[in-house]
Design an enzyme around this catalytic site. Structure first.
Site, mmCIF file in Angstrom:
data_model
loop_
_atom_site.group_PDB
_atom_site.id
_atom_site.type_symbol
_atom_site.label_atom_id
_atom_site.label_comp_id
_atom_site.label_asym_id
_atom_site.label_seq_id
_atom_site.Cartn_x
_atom_site.Cartn_y
_atom_site.Cartn_z
ATOM 1 N N CYS A 165 0.958 -1.161 0.055
ATOM 2 C CA CYS A 165 -0.077 -0.096 -0.011
ATOM 3 C C CYS A 165 0.786 1.100 -0.141
ATOM 4 C CB CYS A 165 -1.203 -0.137 1.098
ATOM 5 S SG CYS A 165 -0.093 -0.345 2.949
ATOM 6 N N ARG A 182 -2.030 -1.089 5.545
ATOM 7 C CA ARG A 182 -3.262 -1.509 4.654
ATOM 8 C C ARG A 182 -2.880 -3.126 4.088
ATOM 9 N NH1 ARG A 182 -4.881 3.571 1.302
ATOM 10 N NH2 ARG A 182 -2.423 4.039 1.338
#
Length: 280
Positions: free
Chosen positions: A240, A245
């Site tokens: 990410c 994430r």
């Protein structure tokens, strides 16, 4: 593979553990429950009984050209000793946002070869949704002497490795950022866009918003990922902006039986260099 597959003999709980199953195991002496919230008030407002608090910033190096990279082993040794980790400890991690920082902790454990771990499916949202007891008392860990080593370096993939593998038939990149970041319309990096050939599924699209942010139905996810070109026989790098994430997408892929590797440098590294290929 389903979310409720049985724990193996040396694993107290399965990789993805439901709130009720964790609630039934809270008294086990080998259990270490770690709350890694984005908002520290979340822990103070209520947490799984016995859970210790971890500041997510300790999971990243915090300095140098790639501050989101993995801390060095001396720091990891200090961190896991402070948390009370031992070789027999089974760690259950959760957070208040659907799995990003909890998964970053589990990915770090995978990297140091500590495979006794689980994710509380849906985190504190699912726990509360089930109406289970919460505590507002701080739990202090019992310190240990844990010596961290990178025992499973394959959990991580470097920028160099990704550049060498681009275009290989059995290699793929799962970009867990938003579509706007992937398309190069948003971001705070020197260069915007995505790694050539990377496929984009936003990490939040792997969560079921109707079930308190638990991981979505496995069969549905596998079908969607395969339609995007990600299959269990491939080596999949996920990233990410800071491998927060994408730690969650690493965990989701692992739960689905995919061959996942986490790119800790992520776009924070790739998008701030002048020698990395980029598509828009």
């Amino acid at each position: 593979m389903s979310a409720d597959h049985p724990a193996s003999e040396d694993h107290l709980l399965p990789l993805i553990v439901e709130p009720g199953a964790l609630a039934a195991s809270l008294d086990h002496p080998d259990l270490l429950i770690v709350d890694v919230p984005v908002n520290p008030d979340s822990y103070r407002q209520g947490h799984v009984p016995g859970a210790v608090y971890l500041d997510f910033r300790y999971l990243m190096r915090g300095e140098g050209p790639v501050p989101n990279d993995v801390p060095d082993v001396a720091f990891l040794s200090q961190l896991f000793s402070a948390l009370g980790l031992t070789r027999n400890t089974h760690v259950v991690a959760y957070d208040d946002e659907g799995g990003g920082w909890a998964a970053r902790l589990l990915w770090t454990l995978e990297l140091i070869g500590h495979t006794r771990y689980s994710y509380l499916n849906g985190g504190i949202h699912a726990w509360r949704d089930e109406g289970l007891d919460e505590s507002t008392e701080q739990t202090l860990p019992t310190p240990s002497e844990y010596r961290a080593e990178i025992r499973n370096p394959r959990a991580l993939i470097t920028r160099d490795e990704i550049q060498q593998k681009l275009g290989e038939r059995h290699f793929a990149v799962w970009d867990a950022r938003s579509k706007a970041e992937y398309d190069g319309e948003r971001g705070n990096n020197r260069h915007l866009g995505h790694i050539p050939g990377a496929v984009n599924m936003d990490w939040v699209d792997a969560m079921d918003r109707t079930r308190a942010l638990r991981i979505r139905d496995y069969a549905e996810l596998v079908t969607e990922l395969e339609a995007m070109g990600l299959t269990p026989d491939m080596e999949i790098a996920t990233h990410c902006q800071s491998h927060h994430r994408s730690s969650f997408t690493w965990l989701v892929g692992k739960a689905l039986g995919f061959d996942m590797r986490g790119y800790a440098g992520s776009w924070g590294e790739w998008g701030n260099r002048d020698d990395t290929p980029i598509e828009k």
